[in-house]
Design a protein around this motif. Structure first.
Motif, PDB file in Angstrom:
ATOM      1  N   LYS A 155      24.243   5.406   0.701  1.00  0.00           N
ATOM      2  CA  LYS A 155      24.561   5.478  -1.030  1.00  0.00           C
ATOM      3  C   LYS A 155      23.724   4.929  -1.636  1.00  0.00           C
ATOM      4  CE  LYS A 155      28.533   3.134  -3.506  1.00  0.00           C
ATOM      5  NZ  LYS A 155      29.619   2.300  -3.479  1.00  0.00           N
ATOM      6  N   PRO A 156      23.373   3.563  -1.238  1.00  0.00           N
ATOM      7  CA  PRO A 156      22.514   3.001  -2.459  1.00  0.00           C
ATOM      8  C   PRO A 156      21.196   4.217  -2.587  1.00  0.00           C
ATOM      9  CG  PRO A 156      22.570   1.258  -0.744  1.00  0.00           C
ATOM     10  CD  PRO A 156      23.324   2.343   0.022  1.00  0.00           C
ATOM     11  N   TYR A 157      20.662   4.486  -1.818  1.00  0.00           N
ATOM     12  CA  TYR A 157      19.409   5.657  -2.224  1.00  0.00           C
ATOM     13  C   TYR A 157      20.159   6.572  -3.100  1.00  0.00           C
ATOM     14  CZ  TYR A 157      16.364   3.090   1.825  1.00  0.00           C
ATOM     15  OH  TYR A 157      16.143   2.062   2.042  1.00  0.00           O
ATOM     16  N   ILE A 158      21.447   7.460  -2.927  1.00  0.00           N
ATOM     17  CA  ILE A 158      22.072   8.504  -3.380  1.00  0.00           C
ATOM     18  C   ILE A 158      22.005   7.850  -4.712  1.00  0.00           C
ATOM     19  CG2 ILE A 158      24.126   9.434  -3.483  1.00  0.00           C
ATOM     20  CD1 ILE A 158      23.383  10.252  -0.654  1.00  0.00           C
ATOM     21  N   GLN A 159      22.941   6.279  -5.009  1.00  0.00           N
ATOM     22  CA  GLN A 159      22.805   6.029  -6.071  1.00  0.00           C
ATOM     23  C   GLN A 159      21.336   6.301  -6.768  1.00  0.00           C
ATOM     24  OE1 GLN A 159      24.656   2.910  -4.945  1.00  0.00           O
ATOM     25  NE2 GLN A 159      26.285   2.860  -6.480  1.00  0.00           N
ATOM     26  N   ALA A 160      20.568   5.597  -6.180  1.00  0.00           N
ATOM     27  CA  ALA A 160      18.883   6.078  -7.194  1.00  0.00           C
ATOM     28  C   ALA A 160      18.203   6.917  -7.615  1.00  0.00           C
ATOM     29  CB  ALA A 160      17.901   4.820  -6.384  1.00  0.00           C
ATOM     30  N   LEU A 161      18.214   8.442  -6.210  1.00  0.00           N
ATOM     31  CA  LEU A 161      18.398   9.488  -6.761  1.00  0.00           C
ATOM     32  C   LEU A 161      19.320   9.994  -8.009  1.00  0.00           C
ATOM     33  CD1 LEU A 161      17.251  11.985  -5.453  1.00  0.00           C
ATOM     34  CD2 LEU A 161      19.436  12.727  -4.640  1.00  0.00           C
ATOM     35  N   ARG A 196      13.028  -1.978  -0.790  1.00  0.00           N
ATOM     36  CA  ARG A 196      12.609  -0.305  -0.743  1.00  0.00           C
ATOM     37  C   ARG A 196      12.740  -0.043  -2.194  1.00  0.00           C
ATOM     38  NH1 ARG A 196      11.736   3.330   3.863  1.00  0.00           N
ATOM     39  NH2 ARG A 196      10.318   1.546   4.759  1.00  0.00           N
ATOM     40  N   ILE A 197      14.513  -0.049  -2.648  1.00  0.00           N
ATOM     41  CA  ILE A 197      14.751   0.312  -3.882  1.00  0.00           C
ATOM     42  C   ILE A 197      13.965  -0.185  -5.332  1.00  0.00           C
ATOM     43  CG2 ILE A 197      16.276   0.979  -5.284  1.00  0.00           C
ATOM     44  CD1 ILE A 197      17.691   0.981  -2.980  1.00  0.00           C
ATOM     45  N   HIS A 198      13.912  -1.153  -4.808  1.00  0.00           N
ATOM     46  CA  HIS A 198      12.733  -2.354  -6.153  1.00  0.00           C
ATOM     47  C   HIS A 198      11.474  -1.385  -6.051  1.00  0.00           C
ATOM     48  CE1 HIS A 198      15.568  -5.040  -7.530  1.00  0.00           C
ATOM     49  NE2 HIS A 198      15.614  -5.787  -6.229  1.00  0.00           N
ATOM     50  N   GLU A 199      10.990  -2.303  -4.868  1.00  0.00           N
ATOM     51  CA  GLU A 199       9.611  -1.644  -5.009  1.00  0.00           C
ATOM     52  C   GLU A 199       9.385  -0.089  -5.057  1.00  0.00           C
ATOM     53  OE1 GLU A 199       5.622  -1.191  -1.808  1.00  0.00           O
ATOM     54  OE2 GLU A 199       7.636  -1.408  -1.114  1.00  0.00           O
ATOM     55  N   LEU A 200      10.297   0.878  -4.884  1.00  0.00           N
ATOM     56  CA  LEU A 200      10.370   2.567  -5.924  1.00  0.00           C
ATOM     57  C   LEU A 200      10.397   2.304  -7.274  1.00  0.00           C
ATOM     58  CD1 LEU A 200      12.487   3.747  -3.185  1.00  0.00           C
ATOM     59  CD2 LEU A 200      10.275   5.125  -3.554  1.00  0.00           C
ATOM     60  N   ARG A 201      10.814   0.995  -7.694  1.00  0.00           N
ATOM     61  CA  ARG A 201      11.408   1.141  -9.452  1.00  0.00           C
ATOM     62  C   ARG A 201      10.146   0.073  -9.643  1.00  0.00           C
ATOM     63  NH1 ARG A 201      16.212  -1.017 -13.231  1.00  0.00           N
ATOM     64  NH2 ARG A 201      15.987   0.148 -14.614  1.00  0.00           N
ATOM     65  N   GLY A 202       9.488  -0.500  -9.303  1.00  0.00           N
ATOM     66  CA  GLY A 202       8.209  -1.055  -9.653  1.00  0.00           C
ATOM     67  C   GLY A 202       8.487  -2.029  -9.449  1.00  0.00           C
ATOM     68  N   ARG A 203       9.539  -2.760  -9.184  1.00  0.00           N
ATOM     69  CA  ARG A 203       9.759  -4.475  -9.135  1.00  0.00           C
ATOM     70  C   ARG A 203       9.347  -5.301  -8.122  1.00  0.00           C
ATOM     71  NH1 ARG A 203      15.961  -4.227 -12.617  1.00  0.00           N
ATOM     72  NH2 ARG A 203      15.902  -6.885 -12.312  1.00  0.00           N
ATOM     73  N   PRO A 275       7.644   5.710   1.413  1.00  0.00           N
ATOM     74  CA  PRO A 275       8.108   6.334   1.729  1.00  0.00           C
ATOM     75  C   PRO A 275       9.571   6.903   0.323  1.00  0.00           C
ATOM     76  CG  PRO A 275       8.061   4.280   3.205  1.00  0.00           C
ATOM     77  CD  PRO A 275       7.815   4.334   2.271  1.00  0.00           C
ATOM     78  N   ASP A 276       9.391   8.082  -0.272  1.00  0.00           N
ATOM     79  CA  ASP A 276       9.972   8.837  -1.183  1.00  0.00           C
ATOM     80  C   ASP A 276      11.599   8.206  -0.858  1.00  0.00           C
ATOM     81  OD1 ASP A 276      10.823  10.496   0.770  1.00  0.00           O
ATOM     82  OD2 ASP A 276       9.240  11.806  -0.467  1.00  0.00           O
ATOM     83  N   LEU A 277      12.613   8.676  -1.845  1.00  0.00           N
ATOM     84  CA  LEU A 277      13.984   8.714  -1.606  1.00  0.00           C
ATOM     85  C   LEU A 277      14.419   9.100  -0.489  1.00  0.00           C
ATOM     86  CD1 LEU A 277      15.718   8.502  -5.288  1.00  0.00           C
ATOM     87  CD2 LEU A 277      15.704   6.499  -3.493  1.00  0.00           C
ATOM     88  N   LYS A 278      14.019  10.577  -0.533  1.00  0.00           N
ATOM     89  CA  LYS A 278      14.643  11.530   0.880  1.00  0.00           C
ATOM     90  C   LYS A 278      13.742  10.847   2.502  1.00  0.00           C
ATOM     91  CE  LYS A 278      14.506  15.555   0.310  1.00  0.00           C
ATOM     92  NZ  LYS A 278      13.790  16.880   0.114  1.00  0.00           N
ATOM     93  N   GLN A 279      12.673  10.593   2.106  1.00  0.00           N
ATOM     94  CA  GLN A 279      12.141  10.203   3.173  1.00  0.00           C
ATOM     95  C   GLN A 279      13.356   8.710   4.005  1.00  0.00           C
ATOM     96  OE1 GLN A 279       8.291   9.329   2.416  1.00  0.00           O
ATOM     97  NE2 GLN A 279       7.266  11.158   3.484  1.00  0.00           N
ATOM     98  N   SER A 280      13.868   7.429   3.308  1.00  0.00           N
ATOM     99  CA  SER A 280      14.021   6.671   2.795  1.00  0.00           C
ATOM    100  C   SER A 280      15.033   6.991   4.074  1.00  0.00           C
ATOM    101  CB  SER A 280      13.970   5.852   1.278  1.00  0.00           C
ATOM    102  OG  SER A 280      13.252   4.978   1.323  1.00  0.00           O
ATOM    103  N   MET A 281      16.502   7.871   2.776  1.00  0.00           N
ATOM    104  CA  MET A 281      17.264   8.261   4.075  1.00  0.00           C
ATOM    105  C   MET A 281      17.617   8.272   5.019  1.00  0.00           C
ATOM    106  SD  MET A 281      19.476  10.206   0.519  1.00  0.00           S
ATOM    107  CE  MET A 281      18.183  10.753  -0.814  1.00  0.00           C
ATOM    108  N   ALA A 282      16.105   9.709   5.279  1.00  0.00           N
ATOM    109  CA  ALA A 282      16.509   9.817   6.487  1.00  0.00           C
ATOM    110  C   ALA A 282      15.905   8.829   7.307  1.00  0.00           C
ATOM    111  CB  ALA A 282      15.028  10.708   7.318  1.00  0.00           C
ATOM    112  N   GLN A 283      14.998   7.894   7.418  1.00  0.00           N
ATOM    113  CA  GLN A 283      15.318   6.271   8.267  1.00  0.00           C
ATOM    114  C   GLN A 283      16.589   5.661   7.683  1.00  0.00           C
ATOM    115  OE1 GLN A 283      12.285   3.489   6.372  1.00  0.00           O
ATOM    116  NE2 GLN A 283      13.170   1.397   7.548  1.00  0.00           N
ATOM    117  N   ALA A 284      17.372   5.505   6.976  1.00  0.00           N
ATOM    118  CA  ALA A 284      18.457   4.812   6.788  1.00  0.00           C
ATOM    119  C   ALA A 284      19.335   5.252   7.687  1.00  0.00           C
ATOM    120  CB  ALA A 284      19.508   5.293   6.283  1.00  0.00           C
ATOM    121  N   LEU A 285      19.652   6.667   7.876  1.00  0.00           N
ATOM    122  CA  LEU A 285      20.130   7.321   8.756  1.00  0.00           C
ATOM    123  C   LEU A 285      20.062   7.755  10.711  1.00  0.00           C
ATOM    124  CD1 LEU A 285      20.655  11.002   7.237  1.00  0.00           C
ATOM    125  CD2 LEU A 285      23.208   9.515   7.658  1.00  0.00           C
TER     126      LEU A 285
END
Length: 595
Positions: A155-161, A196-203, A275-285
């Motif tokens: 869910k968090p990664y899809i929200q970011a997507l 990770r989402i914070h880092e992807l956004r540069g925070r 890792p990008d969002l798609k790779q991160s989602m694969a890791q989550a699964l």
């Protein structure tokens, strides 16, 4: 006492959760579907395909089951049950495109299907770049099961997507996930995703705050250390990252962490990519699948892992887990295929090869296992696990001298500082096999220093003292300690019984060794001991029977020679007794007073 190789434990067989039937004992997967088509000939009914699928699942052959169940659903398109089962088995087999087509017409009749239909929809939408559709599907999955790990972690990664970065890092819903140990782990994994989402956004400051709250040296390092170390590397803090990677290695000897240390210390250092969002989602699964597998829900683990591989087929560690799950579901052929797909240049190559070797050994294909070990050692001659595995294979072939030479050569090249207790235990076994007790005792004491509570170690040393007659009472005490830890061990009961035998307490020895034979009826050494006890008690016929039995149990050369010597001696005693009886009878008939 039976000496056996030490190896990683395997998991138990699990109950079927997603699909038809329960799994029965099975050999390797066979071409059941093709055989059935040939035997049935002509037009095959949907029901026949259904029966083939059911039988294939009972044999652990998910690939055949998927093909047959899909054929059944195609042949009877109005059958809701067939379509639903074909959908579920298709996911298990990795036929995601086929399962996607079926999902559009599936009418779920179980919570599993109600959850998996939107989960599949979310994953396929992500892969197709359809963020709004992915959001709709993941919300539908959570409506079915609000605590479903795979959905919660996606869910968090899809929200970011979808550009909802604020929602992706919102922690207000954490308490709703629960407060049990299982829930706490899930919350911590979601928190790591936020970093990770914070880092992807540069925070980066927000990301570091989360990472430092999660990461602690010790057991948690394996879970949260790799992501934190990667973050530190990308921030240019190589020394701090190295310390985290080193802690991960200390806790788990993880292949990725070992490779990271080599990368950091190497001459051509390159920072790891984020890792990008798609790779991160694969890791989550992947993480969700790992947890399901640890909880003995292998089919949910397999379904979740298939979704992960659909998003990102690259990670080799996913292939390792795929093989483990297939083996748990009693399909060693599929497990072999998964492990064989790991490239030889992967950091997981040696783990894949070791698992292939264990798989071959479990199927009594030791020659193929030895060949595979030789091929791997030609590429990486100092890998401790591979050296131990080949040495264990040589031990099985009664080539203890060859196994010792292999280990000694490895010590000469790189030393023994990385030896585990298992390594020293194996070396002790091998030295004992070539009648070098002084060296065996030295090796087993090194194993005891590393792990003094292992019953195998206590039993080995105790039996060694008992068998040589020097410290019988002390040896028996060690064996009693081992039995307290493992009371159902035939080998350890035999060791204690052998101590009583050495003390001349034959009735007490019989009690323990008869129990040992019941627990380990195919152990040549224990059966030989039972024969010795019978002889000491004057039960000569039973002693002879036990020794003869030893010769049918795959005894090694030393055991065979020992038993044959005892049988020859016993035969000589019987022959002498028969001769004495005949002479007495002749003398009696020749005596005048008896005529």
């Amino acid at each position: 006492m039976k000496l056996s190789s030490v190896r990683l434990p395997s998991c138990a067989v699990l109950t079927a959760a997603l699909v038809l039937g329960s799994f029965a004992s099975a050999a390797d997967a066979r071409p059941i579907f093709a055989d059935a088509r040939r035997q049935l000939g002509g037009e095959v009914s949907p029901y026949a395909h259904f029966l083939v699928a059911r039988y294939a699942m009972a044999q652990g052959d998910i690939g055949t089951a998927a093909v047959a169940m899909n054929a059944a659903a195609t042949g009877d398109p109005d059958n809701i049950e067939l379509r639903e089962n074909a959908f579920l088995v298709g996911i298990l087999n990795g036929h995601i495109d086929q399962a996607t087509l079926l999902s559009a017409k599936v009418v779920p009749t179980s919570d599993t299907s109600r959850f998996m239909v939107p989960m599949l929809g979310a994953v396929t939408a992500v892969k197709a770049g359809k963020a709004p559709a992915a959001q709709k599907s993941i919300d539908a999955a959570l409506a079915v099961n609000s605590g479903g790990r795979a959905a919660v972690l996606l869910k968090p990664y899809i929200q970011a997507l979808n550009g909802n970065w604020k929602g992706a890092v919102d922690a207000s819903g954490d308490t709703a996930l629960g407060d049990g140990d299982r829930d706490k782990l899930l919350i911590m994994l979601v928190q790591a995703e936020r970093a990770r989402i914070h880092e992807l956004r540069g925070r980066t400051k927000d990301a570091e705050a989360v990472y430092t709250s999660l990461y602690q040296p010790g057991a948690a390092a394996f879970l949260f250390g790799p992501d934190y170390a990667g973050f530190l590397e990308r921030r240019g803090r190589k020394a701090e990252a190295r310390a985290v990677w080193a802690e991960v290695v200390a806790q788990s000897n993880d292949a990725t962490a070992l490779a990271a240390l080599q990368r950091i210390d190497g001459p051509n250092y390159v920072k790891p990519a984020l890792p990008d969002l798609k790779q991160s989602m694969a890791q989550a699964l992947f993480l969700a699948a790992t947890i399901s597998f640890s909880e003995r829900d292998s089919e949910m683990a397999l379904a979740t892992l298939r979704l992960s591989l659909h998003l990102d087929p690259a990670p080799e560690r996913s292939r390792i887990l795929l093989g483990q799950i297939h083996l748990e579901l009693r399909d060693p052929g599929a497990a072999e295929a998964a492990w064989a797909s790991v490239p030889v240049n992967s950091v997981y190559a040696n783990e894949a090869i070791l698992r292939r070797i264990w798989n071959l050994r479990a199927r009594d294909q030791s020659e193929a296992a030895l060949t595979l070990a030789d091929q791997a050692l030609a590429r990486d001659p100092n890998h401790l696990g591979l050296v131990m595995e080949k040495a264990s294979l040589l031990n099985e072939r009664h080539d203890d001298a060859g196994a010792l030479a292999l280990i000694d050569a490895r010590i000469a090249r790189v030393g023994s500082d990385d030896f585990t207790w298992q390594t020293w235990f194996l070396q002790a076994m091998l030295y004992d096999g070539v009648d070098r007790w002084d060296k065996a005792e030295e090796a087993i004491n090194k194993a005891r220093t590393l792990n003094g509570t292992r019953p195998e170690i206590l039993n080995f040393l105790g039996y060694g003292w008992i068998n040589r007659g020097g410290n019988i009472q002390e040896g028996m005490e060690l064996v009693r300690q081992a039995l307290a830890l493992n009371p159902k061990s035939g080998a350890m009961l035999d060791s204690l019984g052998w101590g009583y035998y050495k003390l001349g307490q034959y009735d007490q020895a019989l009690v323990y060794i008869e129990q040992a034979v019941q627990l380990a009826p195919s152990d040549a050494e224990i059966n030989e001991h039972l024969g010795d006890v019978y002889l000491a008690l004057g039960r000569d016929v039973e002693a002879t029977y036990e020794w003869q039995r030893v010769l049918t149990l795959g005894a090694n050369d030393k055991q065979t020679a020992s038993v044959k010597k005892k049988l020859d001696a016993q035969a000589a005693v019987v022959a002498a007794a028969d001769k004495s009886v005949k002479v007495t009878a002749l003398n009696e008939t020749a005596t005048p007073s008896q005529q």
